[in-house]
Design an enzyme around this catalytic site. Structure first.
Site, mmCIF file in Angstrom:
data_model
loop_
_atom_site.group_PDB
_atom_site.id
_atom_site.type_symbol
_atom_site.label_atom_id
_atom_site.label_comp_id
_atom_site.label_asym_id
_atom_site.label_seq_id
_atom_site.Cartn_x
_atom_site.Cartn_y
_atom_site.Cartn_z
ATOM 1 N N LYS A 112 -9.721 -9.931 40.807
ATOM 2 C CA LYS A 112 -10.111 -8.785 41.605
ATOM 3 C C LYS A 112 -9.673 -8.980 43.053
ATOM 4 O O LYS A 112 -9.165 -8.072 43.709
ATOM 5 C CB LYS A 112 -11.641 -8.632 41.509
ATOM 6 C CG LYS A 112 -12.199 -7.431 42.162
ATOM 7 C CD LYS A 112 -12.798 -6.491 41.127
ATOM 8 C CE LYS A 112 -13.682 -5.477 41.774
ATOM 9 N NZ LYS A 112 -13.141 -4.278 42.204
ATOM 10 N N LYS A 193 -2.461 -26.190 39.836
ATOM 11 C CA LYS A 193 -1.928 -26.158 38.473
ATOM 12 C C LYS A 193 -0.548 -25.515 38.444
ATOM 13 O O LYS A 193 -0.292 -24.576 39.197
ATOM 14 C CB LYS A 193 -2.866 -25.316 37.597
ATOM 15 C CG LYS A 193 -3.540 -26.107 36.504
ATOM 16 C CD LYS A 193 -4.436 -25.230 35.668
ATOM 17 C CE LYS A 193 -3.697 -24.519 34.573
ATOM 18 N NZ LYS A 193 -4.571 -23.877 33.594
ATOM 19 N N LYS A 196 3.409 -19.777 37.051
ATOM 20 C CA LYS A 196 4.605 -18.994 37.362
ATOM 21 C C LYS A 196 4.496 -18.311 38.727
ATOM 22 O O LYS A 196 5.491 -17.834 39.261
ATOM 23 C CB LYS A 196 4.853 -17.967 36.259
ATOM 24 C CG LYS A 196 3.737 -16.958 36.144
ATOM 25 C CD LYS A 196 4.139 -15.825 35.268
ATOM 26 C CE LYS A 196 3.054 -14.804 35.047
ATOM 27 N NZ LYS A 196 1.963 -14.635 35.934
#
Ligand code: TRP
Length: 323
Positions: A112, A193, A196
């Site tokens: 959000k 982490k 992409k």
């Protein structure tokens, strides 16, 4: 045979983090479990997307999965949107879930924030659809990345609620979080982490070899010039070591020995070579798979998935007073 269900969103290409975090594990479970592996195209619609891109990525991910070792004889590979029963159960569970619980989900808050007001209520209902995905097959085990753990907890809560109200129809699914490998970090920012959203730090399995080499050679390290596993002090090198470990099956200790008195350049070159060596066959296999073959596989997968899902749906409709 016990059942596994898991899903992968067609929102990008497959990278090393996805592979080691979940796909590799699912492939290893083949033959031991009945596996439902779904491309979560409906989940991909919860954030802004392009229809053309979604179609393309869905096919591409299916192709990548087969190239990586998903065996369509052992695994039911299908598109979520091809099995309407998911959406039926989604509605039923949506009427059971508490709105407050949904608003507490980390991923909801994160997405959000990321997309501001540019999203619909689907982003809030996201975990309810996940619960439906799992429960429509009455899956025993759900392999997911650590970031999905909270959604699985909600699924388990929904099972308790449903079973209390309508009778014991669902099993409480177990979560399976692949251990160390789920923590493959970005090459450019080893505290985050691999994802992409940071393309320079993200090793895509099927991208061109030159880019792979570039990215690995550019990976962030430190100024110590010692290949030693120490995630606290040397997160970059430790991440490369974790990657190398899985690609070569060597232990951290063996890697430290191998690169004693050698520089980072040499180590990175070895990581690059190990990567290419590990994925060589899979990369070649993907090139040989045609779109039409993959499309046929998905239709076949949908047929099998619909059969199981519809049988369960009948019971659910009866239990909830709709039949
Ligand atoms: N939300 C999962 C992800 O982003 C994908 C997914 C959709 C899933 N439905 C699922 C995973 C059901 C496990 C079970 O990774």
């Amino acid at each position: 045979m016990k059942k596994i269900l898991t899903g992968i969103k067609p929102s990008g290409v497959i990278h090393l983090g996805n592979y080691l975090g979940m796909i590799k594990e699912v492939i290893e479970f083949q033959g031991k479990y009945e596996i439902f592996l779904m491309i979560a195209d409906l989940h991909a619609q919860t954030v802004p997307y392009s229809p053309k891109e979604l179609r393309k990525l869905t096919l591409d991910i299916a192709k990548s999965l087969v190239a990586l070792g998903v065996d369509p004889k052992k695994t039911v590979l299908f598109k979520q949107s091809d099995v309407p029963a998911h959406l039926y159960l989604y509605w039923i569970l949506g009427c059971l879930v508490s709105e407050g619980d949904l608003r507490r989900m980390h991923e909801y808050k994160e997405q959000k924030e990321k997309h501001k007001e540019n999203v619909g209520a689907g982003i809030l209902m996201y975990p309810v659809l996940m619960a439906a995905d799992i429960l429509i097959y009455n899956a025993d085990l759900v392999p997911v990345g650590k970031d999905q753990e909270q959604h699985l907890e909600l699924t388990r809560e929904l099972v308790r609620k449903f079973n209390n109200k309508f009778g014991k129809l669902f099993k409480i699914p177990q979560v399976y979080i692949p251990s160390e490998t789920s923590k493959i970090m970005s090459l450019t920012n080893p505290l985050k982490k691999m994802s992409k959203s940071e393309p320079e730090g993200c090793l895509e399995i099927f991208e061109n070899e030159k880019r792979i080499k570039e990215k690995i050679l550019k990976a962030v390290t430190d100024s110590e010039a010692v290949v030693k596993y120490d995630p606290e002090k040397k997160p970059g090198i430790s991440n490369l070591m974790t990657i190398y470990k899985y690609l070569t099956k060597k232990s951290y200790h063996e890697i430290e020995e191998e690169f004693k008195n050698k520089g980072y350049y040499e180590f990175k070159l070895a990581v690059y070579k190990a990567f290419m060596n590990f994925f060589k066959e899979k990369r070649e296999r993907k090139k040989r798979l045609s779109d039409s073959y993959i499309q046929k596989l998905l239709i076949l997968g949908a047929k099998k998935a619909n059969k199981v899902a519809n049988e369960n749906l009948e019971k659910i409709l009866k239990a909830t007073g709709l039949r």
